[in-house]
Design an enzyme around this catalytic site. Structure first.
Site, PDB file in Angstrom:
ATOM      1  CB  SER A 159      -1.872 -11.762   9.615  1.00 44.98           C
ATOM      2  OG  SER A 159      -1.256 -10.675  10.255  1.00 44.98           O
ATOM      3  CG  HIS A 204       0.225 -14.499   6.511  1.00 47.92           C
ATOM      4  ND1 HIS A 204       1.284 -13.657   6.212  1.00 47.92           N
ATOM      5  CD2 HIS A 204      -0.228 -14.092   7.726  1.00 47.92           C
ATOM      6  CE1 HIS A 204       1.441 -12.782   7.189  1.00 47.92           C
ATOM      7  NE2 HIS A 204       0.548 -13.040   8.124  1.00 47.92           N
TER       8      HIS A 204
END
Length: 260
Positions: A159, A204
């Site tokens: 991610s 992230h």
């Protein structure tokens, strides 16, 4: 004689004519995937899937279900655990964790995102610049987790690298004076999702920032001399990666986490 659309044809003439016609060869699926999605994107997907299969087999070897791959010895050895990197010197976890996934759903969602955004970026940047941005973004997520995450909590997933690709796309669109509203809306939605339990917001955001920095470096140096541009850009990406790794390894986890 052989009946034809108009009149008749000699069988010998038909065979002679067919002998000179080149027949199309079937394209292997792997070659077709590389052409459609780009060689780096296709390879990254293949590597992530292969690693997941390895962890699933490893889980079975210790009596766990294949879909509980996070319980496998391989997963435990290569996922990112900040305290193990800082105290025990297991530096490889900074990058290997980016190729592990917790369950099949996690893998499928990330690989689908990679197939959606990866090909366009690979086409715009070229294969090695694209790969560089991907890996630097993965490192950026690892550094954020290393500095501000829970010391003993395992973290894994692509991610961070994918957020870096979104940041890279934003930089390229900004440089081309394209409308960013759609991309910013997508980013905002994903950041909100990052607050859900079990999702690494730090990873992230770290990946997003690293992807923006890496792509900004490429954009700012694209007017360099033609012969030196690749050298300058490659050196810049390597330097950025080295800085990220150095920060992750030099700053002690307990000091940052406890705010001391």
């Amino acid at each position: 004689m052989t009946p034809a659309a108009v009149g008749f044809q000699c069988p010998d003439d038909v065979r002679a004519g067919n002998a000179g016609v080149r027949r199309a060869r079937p394209v292997p699926r792997w070659t077709a995937a590389r052409r459609r999605f780009g060689p780096v994107t296709a390879t990254l997907v293949a590597v992530n899937v292969a690693v997941f299969v390895v962890t699933a087999v490893s889980a079975v070897s210790v009596g766990e279900g294949p879909l509980e791959n996070w319980r496998s010895p391989v997963f435990q050895e290569f996922s990112q655990v900040p305290v193990l990197v800082d105290v025990f010197g297991q530096d490889w976890r900074l990058i290997t964790g980016a190729f592990l996934h917790i369950g099949i759903t996690h893998l499928l969602l990330n690989m689908l995102s990679l197939l959606v955004f990866g090909p366009e970026l690979e086409a715009r940047l070229g294969w090695w610049r694209y790969l560089g941005v991907y890996l630097v973004s993965a490192l950026g997520g690892s550094v954020a987790i290393q500095l501000f995450g829970e010391p003993g909590r395992p973290v894994a997933g692509a991610s961070a690298a994918l957020y870096g690709l979104l940041g890279a796309l934003g930089v390229l669109m900004l440089a081309a004076r394209q409308d960013l509203r759609g991309l910013l809306t997508l980013l905002a939605i994903n950041v909100v999702i990052s607050f859900l339990p079990g999702v690494s917001l730090l990873g992230h955001l770290g990946g997003l920032v690293a992807g923006v920095l890496a792509t900004a470096l490429l954009v700012l140096t694209r007017r360099a001399l033609q012969r030196r541009r690749a050298v300058v850009q490659g050196a810049g990406l390597l330097l950025l990666a080295a800085v990220l790794v150095t920060v992750a390894l030099v700053v002690p986890v307990p000091v940052v986490v406890l705010g001391l």
